[in-house]
Scaffold this active site. Structure first.
Site, PDB file in Angstrom:
ATOM      1  N   CYS A   1     -25.877 -44.809  -6.504  1.00 16.68           N
ATOM      2  CA  CYS A   1     -24.931 -44.893  -5.393  1.00 16.68           C
ATOM      3  C   CYS A   1     -23.529 -44.817  -5.961  1.00 16.68           C
ATOM      4  O   CYS A   1     -23.330 -44.677  -7.163  1.00 16.68           O
ATOM      5  CB  CYS A   1     -25.143 -46.142  -4.552  1.00 16.68           C
ATOM      6  SG  CYS A   1     -24.506 -47.660  -5.278  1.00 16.68           S
TER       7      CYS A   1
ATOM      8  N   HIS B   1     -19.394 -53.149   0.596  1.00 13.89           N
ATOM      9  CA  HIS B   1     -18.883 -53.654  -0.671  1.00 13.89           C
ATOM     10  C   HIS B   1     -17.810 -52.706  -1.180  1.00 13.89           C
ATOM     11  O   HIS B   1     -17.643 -51.600  -0.673  1.00 13.89           O
ATOM     12  CB  HIS B   1     -20.004 -53.796  -1.706  1.00 13.89           C
ATOM     13  CG  HIS B   1     -20.828 -52.558  -1.880  1.00 13.89           C
ATOM     14  ND1 HIS B   1     -21.868 -52.240  -1.038  1.00 13.89           N
ATOM     15  CD2 HIS B   1     -20.760 -51.552  -2.777  1.00 13.89           C
ATOM     16  CE1 HIS B   1     -22.420 -51.110  -1.420  1.00 13.89           C
ATOM     17  NE2 HIS B   1     -21.761 -50.654  -2.468  1.00 13.89           N
TER      18      HIS B   1
END
Length: 656
Positions: A405, A570
């Protein structure tokens, strides 16, 4: 007879694969530096005496950029591909010999042309790194403690200097001859009006994925040299002209059938404006006679550029119409644009005629052709996946799987947890499943799982791996496909493998304090929910206030929606310094929030200073793949209830 045919075809296939890999390697050297090449092209267009806004002082940057900066960048990139940063550094030094040879009369050809710095960079960078790697292996593990840095630094310095001398006196004269021969061949084609015939070789090569070797190995270096001399080059448009593919796809829009006709409009956007030419390759492979349309279209585009004496100032990468427009120098607009649409027109007319004469089934042809294309390429294509679905299995055993990611902090950790459990439950306990940030990937993985929005970046970092894209991290059906691929490539597996070791359970209490749990969130939009979860992290002193901005920035690059009603916003990888300690926040939205078209009821904010939050994320992944526990969270009446439900998987019993 059949045996002989099979035996003879194997070397051809092997040779093709080797050429494809070589082309990919060349591409991986050039593509990361396209931005620098474009910067040089723009400076040249604006500030040279014949530019749009001449500026004598700024123009002093143009010469050193083409002679020094770009070759050194390419050599560094090639060396790094072979041997990391160490290889990049010695590769950059090694190419200096070839670069400086261009100013020595000993190496200047009778026509005044200097040695080709770009081809020299593409050779010296990898060669210096590879030889450095071999030299290091001689005394690997044999150096006395305390002397490693001394030996490493001096060996790198000495060998880089040696290779620079070799490049100056051995490689530069050879490359000069090669470039003279190639230049003479191109000039012969130009002088005799035969350059359009190059399409006879280029267009079939593109469909067979040999275009990288031709484009980045020959055309781009020659084109850059020609552009440096006259301000533009026709060579940049021999392979990158989007016209032939555009015309072919347009013909499918009108005269194709089934899935081919339905998918062609979307393919046009990807090809013409996105510059991904590979999208039209299956359409040609489905009906090989259509190669005539792209060849004749390519020949038309080249002929028009020859007639008007036009070209580009720098490579158009990717090969989209927008990239072509950006690289057209003054006075070349009419010819270049006409060459694109002229090529498209001829390709469209020829392909339309051939499609109207054809009576076969496009849908079956396209599915088979896409599979053939992916087999030739060696991996699934993001572009081609829109045509017929998911890709082919990895060609060999899969032992190392990475879930990638943007930051490697939250999404990939949770996705890896879910996938790891499925892999282990299927009996493949010896298969490694880990998570990484894309920027930290290298080409050592057998299989890469990545969010579809990040697929292109992952493919650049891991060109040799098989790739699987997902958009639901919790219960993506692609995870089951991965298990099936493992059964095909590794064998049947078993009833239960040996679980991969995980970090010890830390429990959620330290990372999720009571005042970071909110049962009735106030936000009504995705962005407000991110802010609400981020402010809880700020309030506990876990992060600086600006970390919330990075959470929004992360969401803009790729969604943090996990599936099963969960989102885990995040910060970006660059926001790590803003994190004071690892912490989580938990916000429940009973009525749900629209999160990029998906309903989210639970938002877990993440701040990961190190890796200690990954275990809890792994455990959260197990919670949110269990529908019973999700239902319990929905009906929880207190903070204690939430922490108890989440804490079930933090206990030694649950992880055993």
């Amino acid at each position: 007879m059949a045996t002989a045919t099979t035996t003879e075809s194997a070397p051809r296939t092997s040779a093709r694969v080797h050429v494809q890999k070589f082309g990919t390697f060349l591409s991986n050297m050039i593509m990361p530096n396209i931005g620098a090449i474009i910067a040089w092209g723009l400076l040249t267009a604006f500030v040279i005496p014949d530019g749009w806004t001449p500026n004598e002082k700024v123009a002093t940057v143009v010469g050193p950029s083409i002679f020094y900066l770009l070759p050194i960048l390419i050599a560094y990139t090639g060396g790094k591909l072979v041997y990391g940063v160490r290889g990049g550094v010695v590769g950059a030094v090694g190419v200096m010999g070839v670069i400086m040879a261009t100013s020595d009369p000993l190496f200047i050809g009778p026509d005044g042309n200097a040695a080709p710095m770009f081809l020299g960079a593409m050779i010296m960078g990898p060669a210096t790194a590879w030889t450095m790697k071999k030299i290091d292996s001689i005394w690997d593990g044999k150096i006395k403690p305390g002397f490693e840095m001394l030996v490493d630094n001096f060996s790198a310095g000495i060998w880089a200097a040696v290779m620079a001398v070799i490049g100056m006196f051995a490689l530069a004269p050879i490359l000069l001859k090669v470039i003279e021969w190639l230049g003479s061949a191109v000039q012969f084609l130009v002088d005799n009006s035969l350059l359009p015939l190059s399409s006879i070789f280029i267009e079939p090569a593109k469909v067979l994925f040999l275009n990288n070797a031709i484009n980045h190995g020959v055309l781009t270096p020659l084109g850059i040299q020609q552009s440096a001399e006259q301000g533009y080059s026709i060579l940049f448009l021999l392979e990158a002209n989007p016209g032939p593919g555009f015309g072919l796809l347009l013909a499918y829009c009108f005269f194709g059938k089934g899935i081919a006709r339905a998918s062609a409009p979307g393919a046009i956007i990807i090809q013409f404006f996105g510059g991904i030419h590979e999208i039209y390759f299956p359409y040609v492979l489905a009906k090989p006679r259509l190669i005539a349309a792209t060849i004749l279209g390519g020949m038309t585009g080249i002929a028009i550029n020859m007639i008007f004496d036009t070209g580009l100032r720098a490579p158009a990468a990717p090969g989209s119409f927008l990239a072509v427009l950006a690289q057209i120098p003054p006075g070349n607009y009419f010819g270049v644009i006409l060459s694109v649409f002229g090529a498209a027109t001829v390709s469209f007319l020829v392909a339309s005629f051939l499609l109207k004469m054809d009576r076969s089934d496009d849908e079956g042809d396209l599915a088979a052709a896409t599979a053939e294309m992916e087999e030739m390429k060696g991996k699934t294509s993001v572009a081609s996946s829109m045509l017929v679905g998911s890709g082919a299995p990895h060609s060999g055993p899969i032992n190392k799987i990475v879930f990638a990611c943007d930051a490697g902090m939250g999404s990939s950790a949770m996705g890896a947890s879910v996938l790891r459990r499925k892999v282990q439950d299927a009996g493949f306990g010896d298969v490694t499943v880990v998570n990484r940030a894309i920027q930290n990937l290298d080409d050592e993985w057998d299989l890469v799982v990545v969010h579809r929005d990040l697929a292109d970046r992952a493919r650049i970092r891991t060109p040799s791996a098989a790739h699987v894209t997902v958009d639901n991290f919790m219960n993506s059906p692609r995870y089951d496909e991965v298990v099936e691929v493992l059964r095909t490539s590794n064998g049947p597996g078993g009833a239960g493998g040996v679980a991969a070791p995980e970090a010890a359970a830390t429990g959620s209490a330290d990372l999720l304090p009571d005042d970071s749990v909110v049962l009735l969130g106030r936000a009504t939009t995705r962005d407000d929910a991110i802010t609400e979860a981020g402010q809880l992290l700020v309030a506990t002193g876990a992060v600086d206030a600006s970390y919330v901005d990075s959470m929004h920035e992360r969401e803009q690059s790729v969604s943090t929606h996990m599936g099963n009603g969960l989102a885990i916003p995040h910060g970006t990888n660059e926001a790590k310094p803003l994190i004071r300690r690892t912490a989580l926040s938990f916000v429940r939205y009973p009525d749900g929030i629209d999160w990029n078209g998906n309903q989210v009821k639970f938002v877990v904010g993440i701040a990961g200073a190190g890796d200690d939050h990954l275990t809890v994320l792994s455990q959260l992944g197990q919670v949110f793949t269990d529908q019973d526990r999700v239902a319990q969270l929905e009906s929880a009446q207190s903070v204690a209830d939430v922490k108890r439900i989440l804490g079930q998987v933090a206990s030694p019993t649950a992880t055993a």
